[in-house]
Write a protein that holds these residues in place. Structure first.
Motif, PDB file in Angstrom:
ATOM      1  N   ALA A  27      52.022  31.499  35.145  1.00 24.81           N
ATOM      2  CA  ALA A  27      51.887  32.925  35.473  1.00 24.81           C
ATOM      3  C   ALA A  27      50.543  33.456  35.006  1.00 24.81           C
ATOM      4  CB  ALA A  27      53.024  33.709  34.818  1.00 24.81           C
ATOM      5  N   GLN A  30      47.776  32.349  37.393  1.00 26.69           N
ATOM      6  CA  GLN A  30      47.753  33.143  38.607  1.00 26.69           C
ATOM      7  C   GLN A  30      47.275  34.564  38.323  1.00 26.69           C
ATOM      8  OE1 GLN A  30      51.457  32.810  40.730  1.00 26.69           O
ATOM      9  NE2 GLN A  30      51.502  30.584  40.570  1.00 26.69           N
ATOM     10  N   ALA A  31      47.593  35.070  37.138  1.00 28.40           N
ATOM     11  CA  ALA A  31      47.157  36.422  36.789  1.00 28.40           C
ATOM     12  C   ALA A  31      45.649  36.483  36.621  1.00 28.40           C
ATOM     13  CB  ALA A  31      47.857  36.872  35.514  1.00 28.40           C
ATOM     14  N   TYR A  33      43.550  34.770  38.348  1.00 27.77           N
ATOM     15  CA  TYR A  33      42.926  34.431  39.629  1.00 27.77           C
ATOM     16  C   TYR A  33      42.088  35.601  40.129  1.00 27.77           C
ATOM     17  CZ  TYR A  33      42.497  33.627  44.646  1.00 27.77           C
ATOM     18  OH  TYR A  33      42.006  33.468  45.927  1.00 27.77           O
ATOM     19  N   THR A 269      50.282  27.875  49.028  1.00 34.69           N
ATOM     20  CA  THR A 269      49.590  28.763  48.107  1.00 34.69           C
ATOM     21  C   THR A 269      50.582  29.775  47.534  1.00 34.69           C
ATOM     22  OG1 THR A 269      47.549  28.550  49.387  1.00 34.69           O
ATOM     23  CG2 THR A 269      47.698  30.428  47.886  1.00 34.69           C
ATOM     24  N   PRO A 270      50.595  30.001  46.214  1.00 32.13           N
ATOM     25  CA  PRO A 270      51.557  30.937  45.609  1.00 32.13           C
ATOM     26  C   PRO A 270      51.539  32.304  46.279  1.00 32.13           C
ATOM     27  CG  PRO A 270      50.436  29.702  43.907  1.00 32.13           C
ATOM     28  CD  PRO A 270      49.747  29.344  45.190  1.00 32.13           C
ATOM     29  N   GLY A 271      52.730  32.861  46.436  1.00 28.54           N
ATOM     30  CA  GLY A 271      52.871  34.126  47.143  1.00 28.54           C
ATOM     31  C   GLY A 271      52.074  35.267  46.546  1.00 28.54           C
ATOM     32  N   ASP A 272      51.993  35.310  45.195  1.00 34.40           N
ATOM     33  CA  ASP A 272      51.275  36.429  44.596  1.00 34.40           C
ATOM     34  C   ASP A 272      49.774  36.348  44.860  1.00 34.40           C
ATOM     35  OD1 ASP A 272      51.068  34.202  43.008  1.00 34.40           O
ATOM     36  OD2 ASP A 272      51.212  35.275  41.105  1.00 34.40           O
ATOM     37  N   ILE A 273      49.246  35.114  44.995  1.00 37.11           N
ATOM     38  CA  ILE A 273      47.836  34.957  45.331  1.00 37.11           C
ATOM     39  C   ILE A 273      47.594  35.370  46.779  1.00 37.11           C
ATOM     40  CG2 ILE A 273      46.027  33.247  45.734  1.00 37.11           C
ATOM     41  CD1 ILE A 273      46.906  31.812  43.240  1.00 37.11           C
ATOM     42  N   GLU A 275      49.330  37.524  48.480  1.00 43.26           N
ATOM     43  CA  GLU A 275      49.432  38.984  48.538  1.00 43.26           C
ATOM     44  C   GLU A 275      48.186  39.646  47.964  1.00 43.26           C
ATOM     45  OE1 GLU A 275      51.701  40.807  50.083  1.00 43.26           O
ATOM     46  OE2 GLU A 275      52.625  38.934  50.763  1.00 43.26           O
ATOM     47  N   ARG A 276      47.657  39.096  46.890  1.00 40.11           N
ATOM     48  CA  ARG A 276      46.431  39.653  46.289  1.00 40.11           C
ATOM     49  C   ARG A 276      45.281  39.577  47.292  1.00 40.11           C
ATOM     50  NH1 ARG A 276      43.173  39.211  41.495  1.00 40.11           N
ATOM     51  NH2 ARG A 276      41.368  40.553  41.922  1.00 40.11           N
ATOM     52  N   ARG A 279      45.841  42.099  50.160  1.00 38.53           N
ATOM     53  CA  ARG A 279      45.555  43.492  49.806  1.00 38.53           C
ATOM     54  C   ARG A 279      44.051  43.750  49.734  1.00 38.53           C
ATOM     55  NH1 ARG A 279      49.590  42.484  45.962  1.00 38.53           N
ATOM     56  NH2 ARG A 279      48.002  42.394  44.301  1.00 38.53           N
TER      57      ARG A 279
END
Length: 332
Positions: A27, A30-31, A33, A269-273, A275-276, A279
């Motif tokens: 986490a 990814q944070a 990134y 690729t991780p979803g939060d990346i 989405e980042r 956006r």
């Protein structure tokens, strides 16, 4: 009777603890990134619309992310080489793909076997812009309308040479459709990208094409090239005086087909990346400065979010595959 080691329970507990300890690290990674430069792959040579747009995107996205975004051109095989490179890259958000629809749509119908499957190996981040294309001829060709072009092709079989930015791209499929539908004989001349094709179109090595408004519009005013019709269901903002194919009397479906230039990443690729990135790209494209730059290129800004880009892809893919198959073009 099964004999269970007294260490099994302890090992399981230790393993669970180790896994739990790794979760915060993942986490945290990814944070943080992005922690290093990103690479934006363009599956065509320098000089075309996708390449031009990639430079604008890389500059703006780099500023928003606080990291350099390096553009790399990996052209060849109708966009397959660069697209496959990204599809097989590490799914960590550091390798991106910017492409026109062909490598992720029509190629599925054109090739019996691709080294990647865009439906499962890639994931949409954002549709950046709608690329508008225009049927154009060398200024020395004695035609001013689509009807005159078809009449000329019938009168002079084999004399017309239609350049494309690669096998299976929109110019190629339209050339095949013209031949099949109107009984004409137009030679298809594929190039490794739009830049080299435009150079030969200006020199008269080929005498017609369907190319991006971005690359061709500057040559219309000088008379070196002549615009006959734009693809799509409405006129292009950058060429308001040029009719659509339908307005020119040719409402056939292949002439209505348009598609976005899309930013993608490897599927896992991780979803939060994702989405980042989505956006940041969406916000970038919607800034007045970038929107204007895209319009100045002859394209139309979109900048949607990942879920919308995925939905759009699923919606237009079946139509592209059908129209591509109907032209009869195959490449292997």
């Amino acid at each position: 009777m099964t004999i269970r080691s007294p260490f099994c329970g302890k090992a399981a507990v230790l393993l669970a603890c180790a896994c739990a300890a790794l979760l915060p690290l993942a986490a945290q990674a990814q944070a943080s990134y992005p922690a290093k430069p990103l690479h934006l792959i363009v599956p065509y040579p320098a000089g075309g619309l996708t390449d031009t747009l990639s430079r604008t995107l890389a500059e703006g996205l780099g500023k928003r992310l606080g990291q350099t975004v390096v553009v790399e051109n990996k052209g060849g095989a109708g966009g397959i080489i660069g697209t496959d490179y990204v599809a097989k890259s590490a799914p960590d958000g550091y390798t991106l793909l910017l492409t026109i629809p062909g490598p992720i749509t029509a190629n599925l119908a054109l090739y019996k076997k691709l080294p990647y499957d865009p439906r499962t190996d890639l994931r949409q981040v954002s549709d950046i812009a709608m690329a508008r294309t225009v049927l154009a001829v060398n200024g020395t060709l004695p035609v001013k309308t689509v009807a005159e072009l078809i009449a000329y092709a019938r009168k002079e079989p084999g004399k017309l040479r239609m350049g494309s930015w690669g096998p299976g791209t929109q110019p190629h499929t339209i050339q095949a459709y013209l031949d099949k539908t109107y009984g004409v004989d137009i030679l298809h001349v594929p190039y490794r990208g739009e830049g080299p094709m435009v150079s030969d179109l200006l020199a008269g090595q080929v005498n017609m094409t369907v190319g991006s408004v971005t690359s061709l519009k500057q040559h219309f005013a000088s008379g070196k090239l002549r615009a006959l019709a734009v693809t799509g269901t409405r006129r292009a903002k950058a060429l308001p005086d040029v009719p659509t194919f339908a307005e020119a009397g040719y409402p056939d479906e292949p002439y209505k087909l348009t598609g976005p230039i899309t930013l993608l990443v490897p599927a896992r690729t991780p979803g939060d990346i994702v989405e980042r990135l989505g956006r940041e790209v969406s916000a970038l494209v919607k800034t007045p400065q970038i929107s204007q730059r895209i319009e100045d290129m002859g394209a139309e800004p979109i900048g949607n979010l990942p879920a919308d880009a995925v939905a759009a892809y699923k919606a237009y893919l079946p139509g592209v595959l059908k129209l591509t198959a109907d032209t009869g073009v195959t490449l292997d």
